[in-house]
Design a protein around this motif. Structure first.
Motif, short mmCIF file in Angstrom:
data_model
loop_
_atom_site.label_atom_id
_atom_site.label_comp_id
_atom_site.label_asym_id
_atom_site.label_seq_id
_atom_site.Cartn_x
_atom_site.Cartn_y
_atom_site.Cartn_z
N TYR A 14 134.11 23.36 63.05
CA TYR A 14 133.22 23.61 64.41
C TYR A 14 134.08 23.98 65.83
O TYR A 14 134.68 23.37 65.89
CB TYR A 14 132.88 22.31 64.11
CG TYR A 14 131.71 21.72 65.09
CD1 TYR A 14 130.23 22.09 64.43
CD2 TYR A 14 131.94 20.95 66.33
CE1 TYR A 14 129.75 22.11 65.76
CE2 TYR A 14 130.82 20.75 66.62
CZ TYR A 14 130.02 20.44 66.66
OH TYR A 14 128.43 20.70 67.90
N ASP A 57 127.15 25.84 70.04
CA ASP A 57 128.00 25.52 69.36
C ASP A 57 127.97 26.44 67.51
O ASP A 57 127.48 27.42 66.98
CB ASP A 57 127.62 24.22 68.25
CG ASP A 57 126.46 23.79 67.81
OD1 ASP A 57 126.21 24.94 67.50
OD2 ASP A 57 126.21 22.98 68.05
N THR A 58 129.24 26.38 66.57
CA THR A 58 128.73 27.60 65.31
C THR A 58 129.79 26.34 64.79
O THR A 58 131.00 25.82 65.02
CB THR A 58 130.31 29.09 65.95
OG1 THR A 58 129.35 29.51 66.43
CG2 THR A 58 130.34 28.71 64.85
N ASN A 115 126.83 40.31 59.24
CA ASN A 115 125.97 39.06 59.98
C ASN A 115 124.08 39.57 59.84
O ASN A 115 123.94 40.67 61.00
CB ASN A 115 126.11 39.41 61.62
CG ASN A 115 125.69 37.74 62.67
OD1 ASN A 115 124.34 38.08 62.01
ND2 ASN A 115 126.65 37.20 63.53
N ASN A 124 128.59 36.48 59.71
CA ASN A 124 128.02 35.19 59.11
C ASN A 124 127.92 35.12 57.79
O ASN A 124 127.62 33.71 57.37
CB ASN A 124 126.08 34.43 60.35
CG ASN A 124 126.40 35.94 59.05
OD1 ASN A 124 126.24 36.43 58.40
ND2 ASN A 124 124.54 35.71 59.53
N SER A 148 126.10 40.57 67.84
CA SER A 148 127.16 40.21 67.65
C SER A 148 128.19 40.98 67.20
O SER A 148 127.33 41.81 66.31
CB SER A 148 127.25 38.18 67.20
OG SER A 148 128.17 38.27 66.70
N PRO A 155 126.16 31.41 72.03
CA PRO A 155 125.74 30.18 71.10
C PRO A 155 126.19 28.54 71.74
O PRO A 155 127.37 28.23 71.79
CB PRO A 155 125.91 29.91 69.94
CG PRO A 155 126.12 31.67 69.80
CD PRO A 155 126.76 32.31 70.49
N ILE A 161 129.28 31.40 58.01
CA ILE A 161 128.63 31.12 59.27
C ILE A 161 127.71 30.73 60.19
O ILE A 161 126.49 31.40 59.87
CB ILE A 161 130.06 31.99 59.81
CG1 ILE A 161 130.96 31.54 59.36
CG2 ILE A 161 130.04 31.43 61.99
CD1 ILE A 161 131.58 33.25 58.53
N ASN A 162 127.37 29.55 60.87
CA ASN A 162 125.67 29.27 61.02
C ASN A 162 126.02 29.86 62.58
O ASN A 162 126.83 28.74 63.08
CB ASN A 162 126.20 28.03 60.79
CG ASN A 162 125.32 27.76 59.13
OD1 ASN A 162 124.21 28.25 59.05
ND2 ASN A 162 125.16 26.70 59.01
N ASP A 163 125.60 30.17 63.72
CA ASP A 163 125.21 30.59 64.82
C ASP A 163 127.08 31.48 65.21
O ASP A 163 127.21 30.18 65.76
CB ASP A 163 125.16 29.50 65.52
CG ASP A 163 123.92 28.83 65.76
OD1 ASP A 163 122.90 29.59 65.79
OD2 ASP A 163 123.37 27.95 65.45
N ALA A 164 127.29 32.25 63.95
CA ALA A 164 128.78 32.92 64.98
C ALA A 164 128.47 33.23 65.82
O ALA A 164 127.45 33.63 66.99
CB ALA A 164 128.35 33.87 63.91
N TYR A 165 129.68 33.55 66.98
CA TYR A 165 129.61 34.13 68.49
C TYR A 165 128.80 35.11 68.55
O TYR A 165 128.99 36.07 68.23
CB TYR A 165 131.35 34.25 68.66
CG TYR A 165 131.16 33.90 70.32
CD1 TYR A 165 131.39 32.84 70.94
CD2 TYR A 165 131.44 35.54 70.81
CE1 TYR A 165 131.88 32.98 72.62
CE2 TYR A 165 131.56 35.37 72.55
CZ TYR A 165 132.16 34.36 73.08
OH TYR A 165 131.54 34.47 74.32
#
Length: 628
Positions: A453, A467-468, A577, A547, A543, A465, A496-500
């Motif tokens: 996290y 957070d990731t 992604n 993800n 991105s 984002p 991965i949720n909300d990748a950079y």
């Protein structure tokens, strides 16, 4: 790129062996070998038609020499109180390596190695930077891509339409670039017989990079004038690391302190940028600029001097024969020492040093739950905190109206001043568990899960984002069919949720991104066409981080007899992604190969190998047409 060598046979092989004797009741044994050889270049066919050296020879320091020596040697010395092993290889002043290990009665141990090589770099001729919109397209004799009247200090280019231009100047077109890299490692360890659990140590490392590289910079708002210069490189990095370790039965403690110094001693680079070219550009942009040719020579491509101090504390506790707990704390502070001059953000001076702090806590528990089954639980927490220097944006007066830009919008001076908030400021947390199960003799299965996290403090300032979250799974099997054949299999899955990613990175993936068809009646009205149809249309998120990741790996080792061994390996990774706007981002990677080893004798081996690598990436971009 091809290179043909004749490797001369060893001209001299000297073996020294003093028959063990008794000298003052001390036994001595000295063994050594010296080999002298060389390489002879038959045909210089590594250069292309323009004389540029091929990438296959970028680390070959002797590529331009017809012949050179190749010297190798090793030495071993044994006495009752002193042991020494040393070796060296010299081929060229920029291709040499040495190493030695010495021990005095197993109380004082010293290890050192030195490596030096040359890295040949490329030279970007910048010839692709040639585009402009003109009524009169005649360029100057020295650079056809450079429009007439666009020299440094020019204030007029009456024959232009839109004044949109991209052109280049390579100030050293014939320069050849390369860096000589050298590193010297030293490690001293002291064991005190009176305190068998106490060990003292000191590591020292020195790394240098010397040579020349290409530095580039660009004028803008007048025209995109890209300029290339030759930049000297003179970098030195020094590491000092004292450490102490104490073992108290079931408990072991260790502390180390790393002090790193980085120095760049080359001359500063300066460039005088273009002034605004067209009269209407002066009216539009002279109050928006932070600098142009009127500021005179300005520095660029600077590398700051810096220091880094790191404190590391480690502890290990063997609870019993089946359970072990380890923990560590790391505190690090990096300091930029080149910005504490009189405040001038235009040249990167902020009146004080800038620091980056990091604190890291790690822990691990390993347990043998049963015969053939072990469990490991591990965790990590890290914080990164960077200084936030204040940037005073220059409020320049418009050369036509005399007013600053803030007056035009009714916000006054200082409205655009800001604190530079770092993208490195974040908290990182990871927790994981690994299990190993020995199913039967010769076969072990390993599996694991990790939760990762990242919480970014300044996400809103960088349009990324907040957070990731990542969930990582893995499973692997190790199978020994017999002493000669071994197989390894592995599979990994990352979710991965909300990748950079970058918010508002590109135009929406529909026909709206093509609405801007170039300059029309009023060539200089920025707000009329370009901003609403390009900048304001950038609402899509993109991105280059996945993800979801699938990775398969396989490796086998086979040694049918003692003189021969081989291994085959392969890895396939598929990443994508599909949480971005437009077409999804994809990556396909395959890497595989085979190695063969023939042991011809005690000190001679023949090796051969083949590797195949293929990586394909698919992404979607919005390419804006630039004008003015």
């Amino acid at each position: 790129m091809k290179k043909l060598y004749i490797s001369l046979l060893s001209l001299l092989a000297l073996m020294l062996a003093l028959v063990p004797g008794v000298l003052a009741e001390e036994e001595k044994t000295v063994e050594g070998q010296i080999s002298i050889g060389g390489t002879l270049t038959m045909d210089d066919i590594d250069n292309d038609e323009d004389g540029a050296v091929g990438l296959g020879s970028e680390y070959n320091s002797i590529i331009e020499k017809n012949r050179t020596w190749d010297l190798r040697g090793d030495l071993s010395l044994r006495t009752s109180q002193f042991d020494l092993d040393a070796e060296g290889h010299y081929q060229d002043g920029d291709d040499q390596e040495y190493g030695a290990i010495a021990s005095w009665g197993r109380i004082l141990n010293y290890k050192t190695d030195y490596n030096r090589f040359y890295h040949r770099l490329g030279h970007d001729e910048l010839t692709n930077l040639m585009a402009h919109i003109f009524k009169n397209t005649t360029g100057t004799a020295d650079n056809p891509a450079k429009p007439a009247g666009f020299g440094v200090g020019s204030l007029g280019a009456a024959a232009t339409v839109g004044s949109a231009a991209v052109y280049h100047t390579d100030h050293d077109p014939d320069a050849e670039y390369g860096i000589t890299y050298s590193v010297w490692n030293n490690s001293v360890k002291l064991n005190i017989p009176q305190f068998p659990g106490l060990k003292l140590g000191l590591d020292y490392r020195s790394q240098t990079r010397k040579g020349c590289d290409q530095a580039r910079t660009m004028s803008k708002c007048s025209a995109c004038h890209v300029e290339g210069y030759t930049k000297s490189i003179d970098e030195t990095t020094r590491d000092f690391k004292p450490k102490v370790a104490l073992s108290l039965g079931a408990i072991a403690l260790e502390y180390s302190f790393l002090h790193r110094e980085f120095e760049e001693d080359s001359s500063d680079m300066f460039n005088t940028y273009n002034k605004l070219a067209a009269p209407k550009h002066v009216k539009l942009f002279s109050d928006r600029l932070q600098f142009d040719g009127t500021n005179g020579p300005l520095p660029f491509n600077r590398m700051p001097n810096s220091t880094k101090d790191t404190h590391t504390v480690k502890a290990r506790w063997d609870l019993n024969s089946h359970n072990t707990v380890t923990a560590a704390f790391i505190y690090s502070k990096s300091t930029n020492e080149s910005v504490d001059h009189t405040y001038d953000p235009l040249v990167g001076y902020f009146g004080e040093e800038i620091e980056l702090e990091s604190k890291t806590f790690t822990g691990k528990w390993h347990s043998r739950l049963a015969r053939g089954i072990s469990l490991t639980v591990h965790g990590k927490y890290q914080t990164l905190d960077n200084d936030e220097p204040f940037v005073d944006v220059v409020d320049r007066a418009n050369l036509t109206t005399g007013a600053i830009l803030g007056d035009k919008y009714g916000v006054g001076a200082g409205y655009w001043d800001f604190k530079r908030r770092s993208g490195y400021d974040m908290d990182i947390t990871s927790l994981g568990v690994d299990v190993a199960w020995r199913v039967m003799r010769g076969m072990t299965i390993r599996a694991g899960y990790e939760f990762h996290y990242e919480d970014r403090d300044n996400a809103e300032y960088h349009h990324v984002p907040e957070d990731t979250t990542a969930h990582k799974f893995k499973i692997a099997a190790d199978y020994h069919l017999n002493h000669n054949l071994r197989f390894n299999f592995g599979y990994k899955l990352d979710l991965i949720n909300d990748a950079y990613a970058l918010h508002k990175a590109m135009c929406t993936p529909n026909s709206s991104f093509g609405a801007y068809a170039g300059p029309k009646t009023d060539l200089y009205t920025f707000d009329r066409s370009y901003r609403p149809t390009v900048y304001d249309a950038r609402t899509a998120e993109r991105s280059n981080q996945p993800n979801m990741v699938h990775e398969l790996s396989f490796k086998t080792n086979w040694s049918p007899f003692s003189l021969f061994s081989t291994n085959f390996y392969a890895k396939y990774r598929y990443s994508k992604n599909d949480d971005v706007d437009g077409r999804e981002w994809k990556e396909d990677l395959f890497n595989g190969g085979v190695n063969l080893v023939f042991n011809m004798g005690e000190k001679m081996a023949f090796t051969a190998g083949y590797n195949y690598f293929n990586n394909k990436t698919e992404s979607m971009y919005c390419i804006a047409i630039y004008d003015g």
